[in-house]
Design an enzyme around this catalytic site. Structure first.
Site, PDB file in Angstrom:
ATOM      1  N   GLU A  14      -4.972 -33.934 -13.768  1.00  0.00           N
ATOM      2  CA  GLU A  14      -5.157 -34.500 -15.106  1.00  0.00           C
ATOM      3  C   GLU A  14      -5.559 -33.376 -16.083  1.00  0.00           C
ATOM      4  O   GLU A  14      -5.202 -33.398 -17.257  1.00  0.00           O
ATOM      5  CB  GLU A  14      -6.246 -35.574 -15.049  1.00  0.00           C
ATOM      6  CG  GLU A  14      -6.469 -36.247 -16.371  1.00  0.00           C
ATOM      7  CD  GLU A  14      -7.449 -37.414 -16.289  1.00  0.00           C
ATOM      8  OE1 GLU A  14      -7.252 -38.321 -15.475  1.00  0.00           O
ATOM      9  OE2 GLU A  14      -8.416 -37.390 -17.067  1.00  0.00           O
TER      10      GLU A  14
ATOM     11  N   ARG B  58      -2.633 -41.894 -18.876  1.00  0.00           N
ATOM     12  CA  ARG B  58      -3.020 -40.487 -19.121  1.00  0.00           C
ATOM     13  C   ARG B  58      -1.811 -39.640 -19.514  1.00  0.00           C
ATOM     14  O   ARG B  58      -1.658 -38.501 -19.066  1.00  0.00           O
ATOM     15  CB  ARG B  58      -3.672 -39.869 -17.879  1.00  0.00           C
ATOM     16  CG  ARG B  58      -4.853 -40.630 -17.342  1.00  0.00           C
ATOM     17  CD  ARG B  58      -6.115 -40.457 -18.168  1.00  0.00           C
ATOM     18  NE  ARG B  58      -7.236 -41.059 -17.495  1.00  0.00           N
ATOM     19  CZ  ARG B  58      -7.631 -42.316 -17.694  1.00  0.00           C
ATOM     20  NH1 ARG B  58      -7.024 -43.095 -18.581  1.00  0.00           N
ATOM     21  NH2 ARG B  58      -8.665 -42.801 -17.029  1.00  0.00           N
TER      22      ARG B  58
ATOM     23  N   SER C  67     -12.564 -36.060 -14.558  1.00  0.00           N
ATOM     24  CA  SER C  67     -11.676 -36.233 -13.398  1.00  0.00           C
ATOM     25  C   SER C  67     -10.664 -35.086 -13.367  1.00  0.00           C
ATOM     26  O   SER C  67      -9.962 -34.861 -14.348  1.00  0.00           O
ATOM     27  CB  SER C  67     -10.902 -37.549 -13.515  1.00  0.00           C
ATOM     28  OG  SER C  67     -11.790 -38.614 -13.695  1.00  0.00           O
TER      29      SER C  67
HETATM   30  P1  FAD Z   1      -9.216 -30.027 -25.046  1.00  0.00           P
HETATM   31  O1  FAD Z   1      -9.746 -29.946 -23.659  1.00  0.00           O
HETATM   32  O2  FAD Z   1      -9.717 -29.048 -26.038  1.00  0.00           O
HETATM   33  O3  FAD Z   1      -7.650 -30.031 -25.020  1.00  0.00           O
HETATM   34  C1  FAD Z   1      -6.943 -30.847 -24.110  1.00  0.00           C
HETATM   35  C2  FAD Z   1      -5.439 -30.638 -24.326  1.00  0.00           C
HETATM   36  O4  FAD Z   1      -5.067 -31.080 -25.622  1.00  0.00           O
HETATM   37  C3  FAD Z   1      -5.016 -29.177 -24.279  1.00  0.00           C
HETATM   38  O5  FAD Z   1      -3.723 -29.124 -23.716  1.00  0.00           O
HETATM   39  C4  FAD Z   1      -4.988 -28.749 -25.736  1.00  0.00           C
HETATM   40  O6  FAD Z   1      -4.073 -27.701 -25.970  1.00  0.00           O
HETATM   41  C5  FAD Z   1      -4.525 -30.030 -26.424  1.00  0.00           C
HETATM   42  N1  FAD Z   1      -5.076 -30.237 -27.781  1.00  0.00           N
HETATM   43  C6  FAD Z   1      -6.377 -30.421 -28.091  1.00  0.00           C
HETATM   44  N2  FAD Z   1      -6.520 -30.695 -29.410  1.00  0.00           N
HETATM   45  C7  FAD Z   1      -5.269 -30.669 -29.935  1.00  0.00           C
HETATM   46  C8  FAD Z   1      -4.743 -30.872 -31.257  1.00  0.00           C
HETATM   47  N3  FAD Z   1      -5.531 -31.153 -32.300  1.00  0.00           N
HETATM   48  N4  FAD Z   1      -3.399 -30.764 -31.442  1.00  0.00           N
HETATM   49  C9  FAD Z   1      -2.577 -30.485 -30.399  1.00  0.00           C
HETATM   50  N5  FAD Z   1      -3.018 -30.273 -29.137  1.00  0.00           N
HETATM   51  C10 FAD Z   1      -4.350 -30.370 -28.910  1.00  0.00           C
HETATM   52  N6  FAD Z   1     -10.779 -38.510 -20.262  1.00  0.00           N
HETATM   53  C11 FAD Z   1     -10.404 -39.816 -20.228  1.00  0.00           C
HETATM   54  O7  FAD Z   1      -9.249 -40.148 -20.558  1.00  0.00           O
HETATM   55  N7  FAD Z   1     -11.275 -40.787 -19.837  1.00  0.00           N
HETATM   56  C12 FAD Z   1     -12.543 -40.515 -19.491  1.00  0.00           C
HETATM   57  O8  FAD Z   1     -13.289 -41.425 -19.168  1.00  0.00           O
HETATM   58  C13 FAD Z   1     -12.971 -39.151 -19.504  1.00  0.00           C
HETATM   59  N8  FAD Z   1     -14.216 -38.817 -19.097  1.00  0.00           N
HETATM   60  C14 FAD Z   1     -14.606 -37.508 -19.087  1.00  0.00           C
HETATM   61  C15 FAD Z   1     -15.895 -37.191 -18.659  1.00  0.00           C
HETATM   62  C16 FAD Z   1     -16.331 -35.875 -18.654  1.00  0.00           C
HETATM   63  C17 FAD Z   1     -17.736 -35.560 -18.201  1.00  0.00           C
HETATM   64  C18 FAD Z   1     -15.455 -34.842 -19.096  1.00  0.00           C
HETATM   65  C19 FAD Z   1     -15.935 -33.421 -19.142  1.00  0.00           C
HETATM   66  C20 FAD Z   1     -14.167 -35.145 -19.504  1.00  0.00           C
HETATM   67  C21 FAD Z   1     -13.721 -36.478 -19.500  1.00  0.00           C
HETATM   68  N9  FAD Z   1     -12.423 -36.839 -19.891  1.00  0.00           N
HETATM   69  C22 FAD Z   1     -12.029 -38.156 -19.901  1.00  0.00           C
HETATM   70  C23 FAD Z   1     -11.447 -35.800 -20.274  1.00  0.00           C
HETATM   71  C24 FAD Z   1     -11.557 -35.345 -21.762  1.00  0.00           C
HETATM   72  O9  FAD Z   1     -12.802 -35.677 -22.305  1.00  0.00           O
HETATM   73  C25 FAD Z   1     -10.465 -35.969 -22.632  1.00  0.00           C
HETATM   74  O10 FAD Z   1      -9.204 -35.649 -22.139  1.00  0.00           O
HETATM   75  C26 FAD Z   1     -10.541 -35.506 -24.091  1.00  0.00           C
HETATM   76  O11 FAD Z   1      -9.627 -36.224 -24.878  1.00  0.00           O
HETATM   77  C27 FAD Z   1     -10.293 -34.011 -24.265  1.00  0.00           C
HETATM   78  O12 FAD Z   1     -10.635 -33.669 -25.600  1.00  0.00           O
HETATM   79  P2  FAD Z   1     -10.877 -32.163 -26.033  1.00  0.00           P
HETATM   80  O13 FAD Z   1     -11.031 -32.146 -27.514  1.00  0.00           O
HETATM   81  O14 FAD Z   1     -11.996 -31.592 -25.266  1.00  0.00           O
HETATM   82  O15 FAD Z   1      -9.495 -31.507 -25.622  1.00  0.00           O
HETATM   83  P1  NAP Z   2     -13.813 -46.849 -10.908  1.00  0.00           P
HETATM   84  O1  NAP Z   2     -14.289 -47.844 -11.889  1.00  0.00           O
HETATM   85  O2  NAP Z   2     -14.520 -46.695  -9.607  1.00  0.00           O
HETATM   86  O3  NAP Z   2     -12.276 -47.087 -10.661  1.00  0.00           O
HETATM   87  C1  NAP Z   2     -11.581 -46.367  -9.653  1.00  0.00           C
HETATM   88  C2  NAP Z   2     -10.098 -46.658  -9.800  1.00  0.00           C
HETATM   89  O4  NAP Z   2      -9.851 -48.059  -9.795  1.00  0.00           O
HETATM   90  C3  NAP Z   2      -9.496 -46.170 -11.085  1.00  0.00           C
HETATM   91  O5  NAP Z   2      -8.197 -45.811 -10.754  1.00  0.00           O
HETATM   92  C4  NAP Z   2      -9.449 -47.357 -12.005  1.00  0.00           C
HETATM   93  O6  NAP Z   2      -8.338 -47.258 -12.891  1.00  0.00           O
HETATM   94  C5  NAP Z   2      -9.230 -48.472 -11.011  1.00  0.00           C
HETATM   95  N1  NAP Z   2      -9.889 -49.738 -11.416  1.00  0.00           N
HETATM   96  C6  NAP Z   2     -11.201 -50.059 -11.314  1.00  0.00           C
HETATM   97  N2  NAP Z   2     -11.411 -51.334 -11.769  1.00  0.00           N
HETATM   98  C7  NAP Z   2     -10.211 -51.785 -12.179  1.00  0.00           C
HETATM   99  C8  NAP Z   2      -9.774 -53.007 -12.757  1.00  0.00           C
HETATM  100  N3  NAP Z   2     -10.626 -54.017 -12.986  1.00  0.00           N
HETATM  101  N4  NAP Z   2      -8.485 -53.121 -13.075  1.00  0.00           N
HETATM  102  C9  NAP Z   2      -7.615 -52.100 -12.861  1.00  0.00           C
HETATM  103  N5  NAP Z   2      -7.960 -50.911 -12.308  1.00  0.00           N
HETATM  104  C10 NAP Z   2      -9.238 -50.763 -11.977  1.00  0.00           C
HETATM  105  O7  NAP Z   2     -13.748 -45.408 -11.594  1.00  0.00           O
HETATM  106  P2  NAP Z   2     -14.890 -44.439 -12.066  1.00  0.00           P
HETATM  107  O8  NAP Z   2     -14.580 -43.110 -11.509  1.00  0.00           O
HETATM  108  O9  NAP Z   2     -16.232 -45.039 -11.867  1.00  0.00           O
HETATM  109  O10 NAP Z   2     -14.599 -44.375 -13.635  1.00  0.00           O
HETATM  110  C11 NAP Z   2     -14.816 -45.490 -14.473  1.00  0.00           C
HETATM  111  C12 NAP Z   2     -13.820 -45.460 -15.622  1.00  0.00           C
HETATM  112  O11 NAP Z   2     -13.983 -44.283 -16.410  1.00  0.00           O
HETATM  113  C13 NAP Z   2     -12.365 -45.452 -15.141  1.00  0.00           C
HETATM  114  O12 NAP Z   2     -11.624 -46.182 -16.075  1.00  0.00           O
HETATM  115  C14 NAP Z   2     -12.000 -43.989 -15.168  1.00  0.00           C
HETATM  116  O13 NAP Z   2     -10.612 -43.807 -15.379  1.00  0.00           O
HETATM  117  C15 NAP Z   2     -12.829 -43.482 -16.357  1.00  0.00           C
HETATM  118  N6  NAP Z   2     -13.232 -42.071 -16.185  1.00  0.00           N
HETATM  119  C16 NAP Z   2     -12.340 -41.123 -16.475  1.00  0.00           C
HETATM  120  C17 NAP Z   2     -12.680 -39.787 -16.353  1.00  0.00           C
HETATM  121  C18 NAP Z   2     -11.693 -38.715 -16.729  1.00  0.00           C
HETATM  122  O14 NAP Z   2     -12.069 -37.560 -16.828  1.00  0.00           O
HETATM  123  N7  NAP Z   2     -10.455 -39.078 -16.937  1.00  0.00           N
HETATM  124  C19 NAP Z   2     -13.937 -39.410 -15.915  1.00  0.00           C
HETATM  125  C20 NAP Z   2     -14.818 -40.421 -15.595  1.00  0.00           C
HETATM  126  C21 NAP Z   2     -14.468 -41.759 -15.738  1.00  0.00           C
HETATM  127  P3  NAP Z   2      -8.384 -46.439 -14.284  1.00  0.00           P
HETATM  128  O15 NAP Z   2      -8.551 -45.010 -13.977  1.00  0.00           O
HETATM  129  O16 NAP Z   2      -7.061 -46.798 -14.884  1.00  0.00           O
HETATM  130  O17 NAP Z   2      -9.504 -46.981 -15.089  1.00  0.00           O
END
Ligand code: FAD
Ligand code: NAP
Length: 338
Positions: free
Chosen positions: A334, A164, A238
């Site tokens: 995050e 991340r 998250s």
């Molecule tokens: P924004 O929220 O609009 O911006 C995020 C940041 O990036 C800000 O700092 C902004 O200034 C900057 N930014 C945006 N666009 C640009 C650009 N073109 N140039 C320069 N800077 C920019 N993330 C994960 O990694 N894994 C997941 O599984 C995941 N699941 C999610 C589930 C839900 C329900 C939600 C709501 C979010 C989730 N996210 C997840 C987080 C999010 O979707 C990601 O981080 C996504 O990439 C954000 O995109 P955005 O366009 O909405 O960015």
């Molecule tokens: P999960 O699968 O219950 O996992 C919980 C934690 O365990 C996370 O830290 C995940 O790492 C780690 N993990 C699980 N299985 C693993 C494996 N086989 N090897 C290594 N690490 C493992 O998590 P969850 O909440 O249900 O989400 C599922 C996936 O979607 C995850 O990858 C999570 O990161 C992603 N997610 C992200 C967001 C967001 O907003 N960033 C929101 C929802 C879901 P990782 O986080 O590295 O995967």
């Protein structure tokens, strides 16, 4: 392209926080961005680039220019029998790009199905889910330096990707507008089934040798049942990163809690679930006014309606404090807080 003033950002962030921007413009091309950046230089005001607003918590009105990046195209750059390089404009919905590639059987981003937001924001936190991260397939990132409007293509090795994390969250934060992202995908894809939840769902459906389309479909199903839909309840996914902790701390906690799980990383540390820590501190499903912790996924903080960004922020600080007190683990945000 239109420059709006005192523009409400409520529909521009998935937390649905009711704040406004002094100036707001939606841009559709590199030219639009350059024009807007020149305009902003004249006014010398703060600048914020947004995509879908799905990783942002606003705690106040933005006293400057917010630029929403909506550059939208998907182009094939290069291909051979084994791989294909696809470039997408920063404003393409990330999941539209995933679906486009999955339909064409180009593999490498299918586990990132249904992640909200834009393609341009994907490299910023190196989006990841279910064992895939953007860095695994990223080819280059294109953009414009805010200071001098110079165009630059940044190749994968220069992006300093981590969990991340990337150069765009650090050295280039506030300095570079991403205009396009290219990924290199496989025409002979191998599915990534490292996450238990994906295997469990495939088993239930009796799918033995899944295609990338089936993996994508199952991940969509899991996400739809597990995560709150931001169009129904405000949230930004998250709120905290999943922490990596030392072996000794991992063993200390494991001795106390039978149900504690970790995933050992190549560096000897253990990746653990922030959701588990938060639940153990009693926060799951808690609600304070309109700010709360989701009832099924405690890593997701929610706005039930009219919560302010500061109310969500205060709740997040209380959660951090209690997790630290109980487990000696410092959760790291995050979500980008403004
Ligand atoms: P924004 O929220 O609009 O911006 C995020 C940041 O990036 C800000 O700092 C902004 O200034 C900057 N930014 C945006 N666009 C640009 C650009 N073109 N140039 C320069 N800077 C920019 N993330 C994960 O990694 N894994 C997941 O599984 C995941 N699941 C999610 C589930 C839900 C329900 C939600 C709501 C979010 C989730 N996210 C997840 C987080 C999010 O979707 C990601 O981080 C996504 O990439 C954000 O995109 P955005 O366009 O909405 O960015
Ligand atoms: P999960 O699968 O219950 O996992 C919980 C934690 O365990 C996370 O830290 C995940 O790492 C780690 N993990 C699980 N299985 C693993 C494996 N086989 N090897 C290594 N690490 C493992 O998590 P969850 O909440 O249900 O989400 C599922 C996936 O979607 C995850 O990858 C999570 O990161 C992603 N997610 C992200 C967001 C967001 O907003 N960033 C929101 C929802 C879901 P990782 O986080 O590295 O995967």
């Amino acid at each position: 392209m239109k420059l709006e003033t005192n523009y409400s950002l409520k529909n521009e962030n998935t937390f649905h926080i009711d704040v406004s921007a002094k100036y707001f413009a939606e841009v559709f091309s590199e030219e639009d961005i350059k024009n807007m950046l020149s305009e902003r230089r004249i006014k010398e005001i703060p600048l914020l680039i947004i995509g879908g607003g799905s990783n942002i918590l606003f705690t106040r009105n933005f006293d400057g220019l917010v630029i929403k990046n909506s550059i939208s195209y998907i182009n094939v750059i290069e291909e051979d029998d084994n791989k294909i390089i696809i470039e997408a404009g920063a404003g393409v919905r990330w999941d539209d790009l995933v679906q486009y590639c999955v339909e064409k059987k180009y593999g490498g981003i299918e586990n990132l199905s249904l992640i909200p937001g834009t393609t341009g924001a994907a490299p910023i936190q190196n989006i990841g889910a279910y064992g895939q991260e953007l860095k695994d397939t990223l080819y280059y990132v294109k953009g414009i330096f805010i200071e001098n409007l110079a165009l630059k293509k940044i190749i994968k090795d220069e992006c300093n990707f981590g969990y991340r994390d990337s150069i765009f969250k650090r050295e280039l934060k506030g300095k570079f507008v991403i205009t396009a992202v290219a990924v290199c995908l496989s025409k002979k894809p191998k599915v990534n089934l490292t996450y238990a939840a994906v295997n469990e769902e495939l088993d239930k459906l009796n799918i033995k040798e899944p295609s990338i389309k089936e993996v994508s479909k199952v991940i969509r199903m899991i996400r739809e049942t597990k995560l709150p839909n931001p169009t129904e309840i405000g949230n930004a996914g998250s709120f905290f990163k999943n922490p990596e902790i030392s072996e000794s701390l991992y063993l200390d906690i494991k001795n106390l809690y039978q149900d504690f799980k970790g995933y050992k990383l190549p560096n000897g540390y253990h990746k653990i679930s922030a959701a588990w820590l938060i639940e153990k501190c009693g926060w799951k499903g808690q609600r304070f006014g309109d700010a709360g912790v989701h009832k099924d996924q405690p890593l997701v903080l929610v706005n039930f309606g009219t919560a302010s960004g500061n109310e969500i922020r205060d709740l997040s600080l209380q959660i951090k404090e209690s997790v630290f007190k109980k487990f000696k683990i410092e959760l790291e945000e995050e979500v980008n807080i403004f």
